[in-house]
Design a protein around this motif. Structure first.
Motif, mmCIF file in Angstrom:
data_model
loop_
_atom_site.group_PDB
_atom_site.id
_atom_site.type_symbol
_atom_site.label_atom_id
_atom_site.label_comp_id
_atom_site.label_asym_id
_atom_site.label_seq_id
_atom_site.Cartn_x
_atom_site.Cartn_y
_atom_site.Cartn_z
ATOM 1 N N ASN A 165 0.817 -1.217 0.000
ATOM 2 C CA ASN A 165 0.000 0.000 0.000
ATOM 3 C C ASN A 165 0.848 1.263 0.000
ATOM 4 O O ASN A 165 0.353 2.344 0.339
ATOM 5 C CB ASN A 165 -0.965 0.033 1.205
ATOM 6 N N GLY A 166 2.109 1.145 -0.380
ATOM 7 C CA GLY A 166 3.000 2.305 -0.369
ATOM 8 C C GLY A 166 3.004 3.046 -1.689
ATOM 9 O O GLY A 166 2.258 2.745 -2.627
ATOM 10 N N ARG A 167 3.884 4.040 -1.778
ATOM 11 C CA ARG A 167 4.006 4.874 -2.979
ATOM 12 C C ARG A 167 4.636 4.067 -4.099
ATOM 13 O O ARG A 167 5.544 3.272 -3.896
ATOM 14 C CB ARG A 167 4.877 6.104 -2.655
ATOM 15 N N LEU A 168 4.160 4.307 -5.306
ATOM 16 C CA LEU A 168 4.705 3.622 -6.475
ATOM 17 C C LEU A 168 6.120 4.104 -6.771
ATOM 18 O O LEU A 168 6.455 5.273 -6.549
ATOM 19 C CB LEU A 168 3.820 3.866 -7.694
ATOM 20 N N GLN A 169 6.941 3.213 -7.276
ATOM 21 C CA GLN A 169 8.285 3.566 -7.713
ATOM 22 C C GLN A 169 8.218 4.457 -8.958
ATOM 23 O O GLN A 169 7.209 4.491 -9.682
ATOM 24 C CB GLN A 169 9.077 2.296 -8.048
ATOM 25 N N ASP A 170 9.294 5.186 -9.180
ATOM 26 C CA ASP A 170 9.367 6.027 -10.376
ATOM 27 C C ASP A 170 9.234 5.172 -11.637
ATOM 28 O O ASP A 170 9.819 4.090 -11.726
ATOM 29 C CB ASP A 170 10.698 6.790 -10.412
ATOM 30 N N GLY A 171 8.474 5.667 -12.592
ATOM 31 C CA GLY A 171 8.320 4.966 -13.864
ATOM 32 C C GLY A 171 7.169 3.980 -13.900
ATOM 33 O O GLY A 171 7.030 3.233 -14.869
ATOM 34 N N VAL A 172 6.341 3.965 -12.848
ATOM 35 C CA VAL A 172 5.187 3.069 -12.804
ATOM 36 C C VAL A 172 3.919 3.898 -12.585
ATOM 37 O O VAL A 172 3.879 4.759 -11.708
ATOM 38 C CB VAL A 172 5.296 2.035 -11.659
ATOM 39 N N ARG A 173 2.929 3.631 -13.381
ATOM 40 C CA ARG A 173 1.611 4.233 -13.166
ATOM 41 C C ARG A 173 0.578 3.117 -13.132
ATOM 42 O O ARG A 173 0.646 2.170 -13.928
ATOM 43 C CB ARG A 173 1.268 5.231 -14.271
#
Length: 512
Positions: A165-173
């Protein structure tokens, strides 16, 4: 959705199911128990069932394609669900046509890393269970490009969140696929990768790796890499079959229980609905379909257990899995729909379990491969490896298959109806073999079971017997109800109890 993930953690923490129970793993002797438990979970909550399967398919991809070093590093987190996994195969543009996935992974030589990218809207991974909020790891199948050369299909372990449930990594939507028609408690999502940087060891390395100097090495020829990537698409189809088979069995059981409690008025006074011959004829046919699913699942599972270690027979098992999945979905959904009708308006009530199971199980025709495409694979196999060249057919299922194969050979092609027909014919053959070898039913009941296949096989049958109306007695229906009865813990529907009308209308009689 959150409750589903909590339940999954509790189940995996208990150790009652995990990938060690899959064939080829350390607890494979418990594979039959795994199928049974997964079936119960399907009848309890199909969204929970599908979410667990999503995690276990992803884990199976890891087990099949990781190097020993990678497996030692990631095995426990996947096996015990210390991280939630998702299975990143399906793309919105090509569905489950894995050969034509567009997702790209490109080796960046300067930085000695990989770039994961969805080059078009069609390439977005879609209908990915667990991925909306919970999944930290997605097992992604993509095409690898090294120095401008296409190196074919490979699997990648991609971390999209550092914590659940955390923040998405860069480059993922990520985008929700809601509103879905069913399985609302499965976190189904669409994923776009936008030039995402991942380490070179994200590549699963059982057969391929990069050296420290950036040289790509594989011990598989290019033309074998796609077939190797499909290793993970077999056992999960048996788990889906277990889920829908138990869901159908539960619905048929509730139809039987409702018919025992529901009173109708006749010249002799109030009498249970089950006393009516016309109703019994409908119920009996549905019971037989649910029983057919039970014996089909049993027959296919036994063959998987017997032959899994024989790599040369994997093609045969692939066809069996396709058969199990397609006919299981079709017959299971049919049994659910007809059970809902048996119970009238009560069958449409959410708390009576049937209509909700039917809606959730609608996805069964799509999950793990389109059912019609599975039938096309079955008929192509039947035309390529004709089974009755040296020995004649010895039951009605085999007879129909031989007849369809003969028709297709003369026409140099096949129709959709013939593909579906051969899938049902092979399923019936397996069921007859299972029933006769284990002496599971008397001859008359087996003949009745065969009759429920007539609607699919009638174009190739010279004459159809019609015994269901005569055999649909209260004694016979009670007997079949005993064979199909689910564990009581799975039953929460009010119509299971004799006092369901009083409980249903209770708010009208409570003092204001």
């Amino acid at each position: 959705m959150d409750l589903t993930i909590k339940r999954m953690h509790a189940i995996f923490d208990s150790g009652v199911i995990n990938n060690e129970l899959w064939l080829g793993q350390s607890r494979q002797r418990e594979f039959a128990a795994l199928c049974e438990i997964m079936g119960w979970l399907g009848a309890f909550d199909y969204a929970l069932h599908s979410s667990i399967v999503d995690h276990m398919i992803a884990t199976d991809a890891l087990f099949n394609h990781a190097s020993p070093r990678q497996l030692a590093r990631y095995r426990d987190e996947a096996l015990c669900m210390r991280r939630v996994y998702a299975f990143g195969c399906t793309e919105v543009g090509v569905g489950t046509d894995v050969r034509h996935v567009q997702t790209q992974v490109t080796y960046d030589r300067k930085r000695h890393c990989l770039i994961l990218h969805s080059p078009s809207p069609q390439a977005c991974k879609c209908w990915i269970g667990n991925a909306l909020r919970a999944a930290q790891v997605v097992m992604v199948i993509a095409r690898l490009t090294v120095d401008g050369e296409d190196q074919g299909h490979h699997w990648f372990r991609v971390v999209i969140r550092k914590r659940e449930n955390g923040r998405l990594q860069d480059g993922v939507r990520v985008m929700a696929c809601d509103p879905k028609g069913g399985i609302h408690a499965n976190q189904v999502a669409a994923i776009r990768f936008d030039q995402m940087t991942i380490p070179v060891d994200a590549l699963l390395q059982r057969h391929a790796h990069f050296t420290e100097d950036g040289v790509f090495v594989s011990d598989l020829p290019l033309n074998e890499r796609f077939i190797d990537s499909l290793k993970t698409f077999l056992q999960e189809r048996l788990l889906f079959m277990a889920g829908i088979r138990h869901s159908a069995g539960l619905a048929v059981h509730l139809g039987y229980r409702f018919a025992r409690h529901r009173l109708i008025h006749t010249a002799d006074g109030p009498t249970p609905l089950l006393s009516q011959p016309l109703f019994r004829q409908r119920l009996y046919a549905i019971q037989l379909k649910a029983l057919a699913l039970k014996y089909l699942e049993q027959a296919v599972r036994k063959r998987f257990e017997a032959h899994w270690a024989q790599v040369a027979r994997r093609k045969e098992l692939h066809i069996l899995a396709a058969l199990d999945k397609s006919v299981g979905a079709w017959m299971g959904l049919d049994a659910l729909a007809l059970s809902r009708e048996l119970c009238g308006s009560q069958g449409f009530h959410h708390y009576n379990q049937i209509v909700t199971q039917r809606i959730d199980c609608e996805v069964a025709n799509t999950f793990a491969g389109d059912s019609s495409v599975m039938a096309y694979q079955i008929i192509r196999d039947a035309l390529t490896r004709q089974r009755f060249v040296d020995s004649p057919p010895n039951n009605i299922g085999q007879y129909v298959e031989a007849k369809i194969v003969s028709q297709c050979s003369e026409a140099a092609g096949y129709s959709h109806q013939q593909a579906v027909g051969i899938a049902y014919a092979r399923a019936l053959d397996l069921i007859i073999q299972e029933v006769e070898s284990q002496r599971l039913l008397d001859g008359e009941t087996l003949a009745d079971l065969v009759e429920v296949f007539n609607s699919q096989l009638h174009p190739w049958l010279e004459a159809c017997c019609h015994t269901l109306s005569r055999r649909a007695t209260q004694v016979q229906i009670k007997r079949l109800a005993g064979l199909l009865k689910p564990p009581q813990a799975l039953i929460s529907a009010p119509i299971d109890k004799r006092d369901y009308i009083r409980k249903f209308t209770l708010p009208l009689y409570e003092e204001q």
